[in-house]
Design an enzyme around this catalytic site. Structure first.
Site, mmCIF file in Angstrom:
data_model
loop_
_atom_site.group_PDB
_atom_site.id
_atom_site.type_symbol
_atom_site.label_atom_id
_atom_site.label_comp_id
_atom_site.label_asym_id
_atom_site.label_seq_id
_atom_site.Cartn_x
_atom_site.Cartn_y
_atom_site.Cartn_z
ATOM 1 N N LYS A 269 -2.679 -4.564 -3.607
ATOM 2 C CA LYS A 269 -3.156 -5.331 -4.661
ATOM 3 C C LYS A 269 -2.005 -6.233 -5.091
ATOM 4 C CE LYS A 269 -7.415 -4.752 -3.649
ATOM 5 N NZ LYS A 269 -8.709 -6.061 -3.427
ATOM 6 N N ALA B 32 -19.524 -9.930 0.689
ATOM 7 C CA ALA B 32 -20.065 -11.239 -0.780
ATOM 8 C C ALA B 32 -21.399 -10.025 -0.451
ATOM 9 C CB ALA B 32 -20.058 -12.349 -0.750
ATOM 10 N N ALA C 242 -0.761 -0.766 -3.082
ATOM 11 C CA ALA C 242 0.774 -2.056 -2.082
ATOM 12 C C ALA C 242 -0.169 -3.149 -2.336
ATOM 13 C CB ALA C 242 0.444 -1.344 -0.972
ATOM 14 N N SER D 117 -5.829 -5.932 -8.618
ATOM 15 C CA SER D 117 -6.794 -4.762 -9.040
ATOM 16 C C SER D 117 -5.783 -4.065 -10.430
ATOM 17 C CB SER D 117 -7.041 -3.772 -7.973
ATOM 18 O OG SER D 117 -7.253 -2.478 -8.942
ATOM 19 N N TYR E 170 -4.007 1.473 -1.402
ATOM 20 C CA TYR E 170 -4.508 0.493 -2.014
ATOM 21 C C TYR E 170 -3.586 -0.108 -3.264
ATOM 22 C CZ TYR E 170 -8.922 -2.110 -4.133
ATOM 23 O OH TYR E 170 -9.978 -2.266 -5.445
HETATM 24 P P1 NAP Z 1 -17.879 -2.910 -2.078
HETATM 25 O O1 NAP Z 1 -19.076 -2.742 -3.454
HETATM 26 O O2 NAP Z 1 -17.710 -1.414 -1.419
HETATM 27 O O3 NAP Z 1 -18.007 -4.142 -1.519
HETATM 28 C C1 NAP Z 1 -17.240 -4.679 -0.477
HETATM 29 C C2 NAP Z 1 -17.781 -5.706 0.472
HETATM 30 O O4 NAP Z 1 -16.637 -6.199 1.070
HETATM 31 C C3 NAP Z 1 -18.986 -5.857 0.929
HETATM 32 O O5 NAP Z 1 -19.815 -6.802 1.139
HETATM 33 C C4 NAP Z 1 -17.862 -5.744 2.978
HETATM 34 O O6 NAP Z 1 -19.112 -5.770 3.563
HETATM 35 C C5 NAP Z 1 -16.688 -6.387 2.966
HETATM 36 N N1 NAP Z 1 -16.041 -6.204 4.056
HETATM 37 C C6 NAP Z 1 -14.868 -5.003 3.590
HETATM 38 N N2 NAP Z 1 -14.687 -4.406 4.340
HETATM 39 C C7 NAP Z 1 -15.067 -6.037 5.167
HETATM 40 C C8 NAP Z 1 -14.634 -6.579 6.306
HETATM 41 N N3 NAP Z 1 -12.884 -6.114 6.945
HETATM 42 N N4 NAP Z 1 -14.200 -8.255 6.559
HETATM 43 C C9 NAP Z 1 -15.267 -8.880 6.075
HETATM 44 N N5 NAP Z 1 -16.149 -7.877 4.598
HETATM 45 C C10 NAP Z 1 -15.557 -7.081 4.547
HETATM 46 O O7 NAP Z 1 -16.581 -3.758 -3.134
HETATM 47 P P2 NAP Z 1 -16.480 -3.965 -4.771
HETATM 48 O O8 NAP Z 1 -16.012 -2.839 -5.955
HETATM 49 O O9 NAP Z 1 -17.482 -4.954 -4.806
HETATM 50 O O10 NAP Z 1 -14.907 -4.842 -4.708
HETATM 51 C C11 NAP Z 1 -14.700 -6.253 -3.857
HETATM 52 C C12 NAP Z 1 -13.064 -6.647 -4.355
HETATM 53 O O11 NAP Z 1 -13.230 -6.370 -5.460
HETATM 54 C C13 NAP Z 1 -12.637 -5.962 -3.827
HETATM 55 O O12 NAP Z 1 -11.583 -6.313 -2.915
HETATM 56 C C14 NAP Z 1 -12.247 -4.479 -4.627
HETATM 57 O O13 NAP Z 1 -10.877 -4.443 -3.704
HETATM 58 C C15 NAP Z 1 -11.658 -5.229 -5.847
HETATM 59 N N6 NAP Z 1 -11.704 -4.714 -6.905
HETATM 60 C C16 NAP Z 1 -12.729 -3.696 -6.900
HETATM 61 C C17 NAP Z 1 -12.885 -2.484 -8.169
HETATM 62 C C18 NAP Z 1 -14.340 -1.909 -8.607
HETATM 63 O O14 NAP Z 1 -14.063 -0.729 -9.426
HETATM 64 N N7 NAP Z 1 -15.092 -1.845 -7.727
HETATM 65 C C19 NAP Z 1 -11.804 -3.006 -9.271
HETATM 66 C C20 NAP Z 1 -10.674 -3.800 -8.600
HETATM 67 C C21 NAP Z 1 -10.554 -3.960 -7.908
HETATM 68 P P3 NAP Z 1 -20.443 -4.833 4.370
HETATM 69 O O15 NAP Z 1 -21.356 -5.373 3.389
HETATM 70 O O16 NAP Z 1 -20.425 -5.175 5.315
HETATM 71 O O17 NAP Z 1 -19.367 -3.703 3.925
#
Ligand code: NAP
Length: 246
Positions: free
Chosen positions: A158, A12, A156, A141, A154
């Site tokens: 999700k 977060a 798989a 997702s 990815y």
């Molecule tokens: P993002 O902006 O890339 O942020 C990812 C977050 O996850 C960051 O806080 C990151 O921390 C943290 N993170 C990554 N690897 C980690 C690990 N090994 N342990 C703990 N924290 C970790 O992603 P987002 O777009 O907000 O996506 C959030 C979620 O929604 C994900 O599960 C993604 O698959 C899902 N989602 C996103 C979309 C989209 O269009 N954006 C669509 C569908 C689903 P750091 O800042 O420290 O790197």
């Protein structure tokens, strides 16, 4: 006075997870969050949560590392005594076509997205079971529902989260713990910022509402699923995608 509730949102420090944690904070929750990168400015994050009136525990931990996960959960219980809502949000992509995808790319995405969700849920559920209450929201997702070329790892992970969520919803319902998945489409965050303009244009053409969603729109749904307003909803996958997958 009613006891303050707590939410644990993984990953977060930015994007959807940060927006979700801030949404709970402005609705009177204390927050536990984690991040993984050294670039994260913990002091600035702490200030943002304080301004919303929340006490925040912000810890560096990799969700795919069992010891680090246990450490965050232990510290959260030590500080707040309970976790009312868990949002498994941390996730990564390592996109490639099947024929080019390395084992490392496949394993890393499954380890963080799916195994990370399992590890955090297991550690937190122990305390929710004792309290006989809780709400778990897992980030799936639309590509976990419908698939996507170039994202077999990815997708798989999700799709796995959907099966995981439905199974724990069945296991934990008798303890008054609900579990749901949200399946966002394309949301404006760092994860989608890397897409080229031409890819973005073709994405808009696949979305009936003709735009990407915002992290705040996803946070509203996740807040609803954690609250008592959704008390009869469990085991569901809720798409939030501008109508992309119907
Ligand atoms: P993002 O902006 O890339 O942020 C990812 C977050 O996850 C960051 O806080 C990151 O921390 C943290 N993170 C990554 N690897 C980690 C690990 N090994 N342990 C703990 N924290 C970790 O992603 P987002 O777009 O907000 O996506 C959030 C979620 O929604 C994900 O599960 C993604 O698959 C899902 N989602 C996103 C979309 C989209 O269009 N954006 C669509 C569908 C689903 P750091 O800042 O420290 O790197």
């Amino acid at each position: 006075m009613e006891e303050k509730k707590t939410v644990f949102v993984t990953g977060a420090s930015r994007g959807i997870g940060k927006e979700v944690a801030l949404k709970y904070a402005e609705n009177g929750y204390d927050v536990i969050i984690n991040y993984v990168s050294d670039k994260t400015d913990v002091e600035a994050l702490e200030k943002e949560f304080k301004e919303k009136g929340a006490d925040a525990l912000i810890l560096k931990a990799d969700v795919s590392n069992p010891e680090e996960v246990q450490n965050v959960v232990d510290k959260a219980i030590e500080k707040f005594g309970k976790i009312d809502v868990l949002v498994n949000n941390a996730g990564i992509t390592r996109d490639n076509l099947l024929m080019r995808m390395t084992e490392e790319e496949f394993d890393k995405v499954l380890e963080i997205n799916l195994k990370g969700t399992f590890l955090v849920t297991k550690a937190v559920t122990k305390y929710m079971m004792k309290k006989r209450s809780g709400s778990i929201i897992n980030l799936s997702s639309v590509v976990g529902v419908a698939g996507n070329a170039g994202q077999c790892n990815y997708s798989a992970s999700k799709a796995g989260i959907i099966g995981f969520t439905k199974s724990i919803a069945k296991e934990l319902a008798s303890r008054n713990i609900r579990a749901n998945a949200v399946a966002p489409g394309f949301i404006e965050t760092d994860m989608t910022a890397v897409l080229s303009d031409s890819v973005k244009e073709s994405i808009h053409n696949q979305i009936p509402l003709k735009r990407m969603g915002s992290a705040n729109e996803v946070a509203e749904l996740i807040y609803f699923l954690g609250s008592e307003n959704s008390s009869y909803i469990t085991g569901q996958v809720i798409n939030i995608d501008g109508g992309m997958v119907m």
